[in-house]
Design a protein around this motif. Sequence first.
Motif, PDB file in Angstrom:
ATOM      1  N   VAL A 179      -0.416   6.482  19.275  1.00 36.83           N
ATOM      2  CA  VAL A 179      -1.820   6.690  18.891  1.00 36.83           C
ATOM      3  C   VAL A 179      -2.531   7.573  19.912  1.00 36.83           C
ATOM      4  CG1 VAL A 179      -2.257   4.617  17.490  1.00 36.83           C
ATOM      5  CG2 VAL A 179      -2.440   4.483  19.979  1.00 36.83           C
ATOM      6  N   PHE A 180      -3.497   8.264  19.399  1.00 32.79           N
ATOM      7  CA  PHE A 180      -4.374   9.071  20.246  1.00 32.79           C
ATOM      8  C   PHE A 180      -5.746   8.405  20.166  1.00 32.79           C
ATOM      9  CE2 PHE A 180      -7.019  13.199  20.355  1.00 32.79           C
ATOM     10  CZ  PHE A 180      -7.143  13.136  21.741  1.00 32.79           C
ATOM     11  N   ILE A 181      -6.242   7.941  21.312  1.00 34.67           N
ATOM     12  CA  ILE A 181      -7.532   7.247  21.315  1.00 34.67           C
ATOM     13  C   ILE A 181      -8.480   8.004  22.233  1.00 34.67           C
ATOM     14  CG2 ILE A 181      -8.703   5.027  21.627  1.00 34.67           C
ATOM     15  CD1 ILE A 181      -5.981   3.665  21.584  1.00 34.67           C
ATOM     16  N   PHE A 182      -9.586   8.417  21.693  1.00 34.57           N
ATOM     17  CA  PHE A 182     -10.555   9.074  22.580  1.00 34.57           C
ATOM     18  C   PHE A 182     -11.964   8.644  22.236  1.00 34.57           C
ATOM     19  CE2 PHE A 182     -12.687  12.469  20.162  1.00 34.57           C
ATOM     20  CZ  PHE A 182     -11.850  12.667  19.062  1.00 34.57           C
ATOM     21  N   GLU A 183     -12.844   8.757  23.229  1.00 36.77           N
ATOM     22  CA  GLU A 183     -14.248   8.426  22.986  1.00 36.77           C
ATOM     23  C   GLU A 183     -15.144   9.494  23.589  1.00 36.77           C
ATOM     24  OE1 GLU A 183     -14.267   4.487  24.759  1.00 36.77           O
ATOM     25  OE2 GLU A 183     -15.170   5.272  26.590  1.00 36.77           O
ATOM     26  N   ASP A 184     -16.267   9.679  22.950  1.00 38.83           N
ATOM     27  CA  ASP A 184     -17.216  10.713  23.350  1.00 38.83           C
ATOM     28  C   ASP A 184     -18.607  10.299  22.893  1.00 38.83           C
ATOM     29  OD1 ASP A 184     -16.076  13.114  24.610  1.00 38.83           O
ATOM     30  OD2 ASP A 184     -14.781  13.195  22.844  1.00 38.83           O
ATOM     31  N   PRO A 185     -19.652  10.924  23.488  1.00 36.22           N
ATOM     32  CA  PRO A 185     -21.007  10.657  22.981  1.00 36.22           C
ATOM     33  C   PRO A 185     -21.044  10.897  21.472  1.00 36.22           C
ATOM     34  CG  PRO A 185     -21.107  11.958  24.982  1.00 36.22           C
ATOM     35  CD  PRO A 185     -19.654  11.877  24.597  1.00 36.22           C
ATOM     36  N   TYR A 186     -21.763  10.024  20.789  1.00 33.08           N
ATOM     37  CA  TYR A 186     -21.724  10.011  19.323  1.00 33.08           C
ATOM     38  C   TYR A 186     -22.949  10.706  18.717  1.00 33.08           C
ATOM     39  CZ  TYR A 186     -21.607   8.133  14.590  1.00 33.08           C
ATOM     40  OH  TYR A 186     -21.602   8.008  13.225  1.00 33.08           O
ATOM     41  N   LEU A 187     -22.665  11.579  17.775  1.00 27.39           N
ATOM     42  CA  LEU A 187     -23.721  12.352  17.129  1.00 27.39           C
ATOM     43  C   LEU A 187     -24.809  11.468  16.494  1.00 27.39           C
ATOM     44  CD1 LEU A 187     -24.611  15.249  16.261  1.00 27.39           C
ATOM     45  CD2 LEU A 187     -23.303  14.904  14.159  1.00 27.39           C
ATOM     46  N   GLY A 188     -24.377  10.394  15.833  1.00 25.47           N
ATOM     47  CA  GLY A 188     -25.341   9.509  15.159  1.00 25.47           C
ATOM     48  C   GLY A 188     -26.355   8.943  16.139  1.00 25.47           C
ATOM     49  N   ASP A 189     -25.887   8.551  17.325  1.00 26.62           N
ATOM     50  CA  ASP A 189     -26.799   8.011  18.345  1.00 26.62           C
ATOM     51  C   ASP A 189     -27.693   9.111  18.893  1.00 26.62           C
ATOM     52  OD1 ASP A 189     -26.177   5.180  18.688  1.00 26.62           O
ATOM     53  OD2 ASP A 189     -24.198   5.880  19.273  1.00 26.62           O
ATOM     54  N   MET A 190     -27.111  10.279  19.126  1.00 26.29           N
ATOM     55  CA  MET A 190     -27.910  11.370  19.690  1.00 26.29           C
ATOM     56  C   MET A 190     -29.067  11.718  18.754  1.00 26.29           C
ATOM     57  SD  MET A 190     -26.930  15.266  20.693  1.00 26.29           S
ATOM     58  CE  MET A 190     -27.274  15.941  19.083  1.00 26.29           C
ATOM     59  N   VAL A 226     -12.420   3.397  14.172  1.00 27.75           N
ATOM     60  CA  VAL A 226     -13.578   3.832  14.958  1.00 27.75           C
ATOM     61  C   VAL A 226     -14.204   2.585  15.567  1.00 27.75           C
ATOM     62  CG1 VAL A 226     -14.207   5.914  13.661  1.00 27.75           C
ATOM     63  CG2 VAL A 226     -15.076   3.705  12.905  1.00 27.75           C
ATOM     64  N   GLU A 227     -14.775   2.742  16.757  1.00 28.25           N
ATOM     65  CA  GLU A 227     -15.407   1.589  17.399  1.00 28.25           C
ATOM     66  C   GLU A 227     -16.557   2.077  18.269  1.00 28.25           C
ATOM     67  OE1 GLU A 227     -14.069  -1.947  20.420  1.00 28.25           O
ATOM     68  OE2 GLU A 227     -12.504  -0.659  19.613  1.00 28.25           O
ATOM     69  N   PRO A 228     -17.796   1.751  17.886  1.00 32.42           N
ATOM     70  CA  PRO A 228     -18.942   2.192  18.688  1.00 32.42           C
ATOM     71  C   PRO A 228     -18.881   1.627  20.100  1.00 32.42           C
ATOM     72  CG  PRO A 228     -19.656   1.266  16.584  1.00 32.42           C
ATOM     73  CD  PRO A 228     -18.204   0.949  16.733  1.00 32.42           C
ATOM     74  N   GLN A 229     -19.343   2.408  21.075  1.00 27.12           N
ATOM     75  CA  GLN A 229     -19.352   2.008  22.481  1.00 27.12           C
ATOM     76  C   GLN A 229     -20.751   2.234  23.039  1.00 27.12           C
ATOM     77  OE1 GLN A 229     -16.545   0.808  23.967  1.00 27.12           O
ATOM     78  NE2 GLN A 229     -15.470   1.099  22.029  1.00 27.12           N
ATOM     79  N   PRO A 230     -21.187   1.361  23.958  1.00 25.84           N
ATOM     80  CA  PRO A 230     -22.543   1.538  24.504  1.00 25.84           C
ATOM     81  C   PRO A 230     -22.636   2.627  25.575  1.00 25.84           C
ATOM     82  CG  PRO A 230     -21.484  -0.376  25.475  1.00 25.84           C
ATOM     83  CD  PRO A 230     -20.522   0.164  24.467  1.00 25.84           C
TER      84      PRO A 230
END
Length: 393
Positions: A179-190, A226-230
């Motif tokens: 698996v490839f797992i990555f996280e980044d600032p999320y457009l929906g939150d921005m 997908v998993e939202p992160q704070p």
Amino acid sequence: MSFGRMPIANGFLTTSEIPSEYFFELAPAFCERCGMFQIAEQPEPDKMFHAQYAFYSSTSRYMQMHFERFAGAVIRGVLNGRSSPFVIELGSNDGIMLRHFYERGIRHLGIEPSVNVADAARGRGIRTISAFFGQKLADDILVEHGPADAILAANVMCHIPDLSSVAAGVARLLRRDGVFIFEDPYLGDMIAKTAYDQIYDEHVFIFSADSVRRAFAEHGLELVDVEPQPTHGGSMRYTLAPKGSRAATLRVTEQLAKERAQGLDKIETYRAFKENCEKSRSRLIHALDGMRREGKRVVGYGATSKSTTVTNYCGITPDHVEYISDTTPIKQGKLSPGAHIPVKPHAEFMGKYPDYALLFAWNHAAEIREKELAFIAAGGRWLIYVPEVKIVS
Ligand code: TYD
């Protein structure tokens, strides 16, 4: 939309470097065809990621805990039961996440182009190569180490303009059941928080589940979770796997529906965002002008990359903000990019509290407010601007 002339967000500089300071136009754009939100022009990568890269991941205690949990989730959820698993992290910085694999004796490899932060990781024993990742490097790694069970990246994928080459490299390097797992600032939150300071040179892309799904599908990788992160004021963790190798969770479908409901696929949403940015700018500069007129002392808190967009877009000067307090030694004694506000050690802030602290590191608000209770007790107040311009205690 254009935020105007911008310097390198992490380009802290000395007075003598001012005449040669580099600027480019920071202009985000949205593509209705592929659903991608990105900046139109990006400076050359080596202008941003080099041997004096100012960003060390391990400066925040909360981020250290976050990456310990991230690593734990990968160890339990992906690597468990596999023989001699192999983990790769793209943009592994000072080893904030890989150390947890290293400490458990798990085969790992960090790829980090900024030599100074990579050295910090190597100093801790974490296997790291200093290079930019792409198809070519993927092939070399495959020959030397074999395929990866997990490829990880945090706050890195959004930095890479040639997303296609990275996606192709990842697809080649992953085991069939990897698996490839990555996280980044999320457009929906921005968008929801008018957190326009997520937009700066390093952040070529602000991803959504939809844009990630489409970009990686071209390389045979499927968005399966997908998993939202704070973290970073609102991030999203994406899990991708070779097409057909595992079933997508319901969360993916739900997130895609949520994005449509938020209008992330519509240009009107971005027109409204632009207006919200302009409103936020006028309110912030109005507040700072008022404080200056009243002779109040205002100090910036956290010389973040994000603050470069805020200071330059809003026209914040050293007349508004006396200095910026920051705990990163490499930033101290320098000037902030473009606005040229001095950066000083935290001891300065503790020594003589200002009337207001402009919280540039708003994404660490909980951690910072908790440790700065004495500032509030002394009558100080926080000036924040995400999700709205407000004075808080
Ligand atoms: P970060 O939040 O990662 O922002 P960006 O990605 O926009 O650069 O950076 C946090 C900055 O704030 C970093 O320079 C360290 C500084 N900082 C402090 O000075 N004090 C603190 O308590 C914290 C948490 C961060």
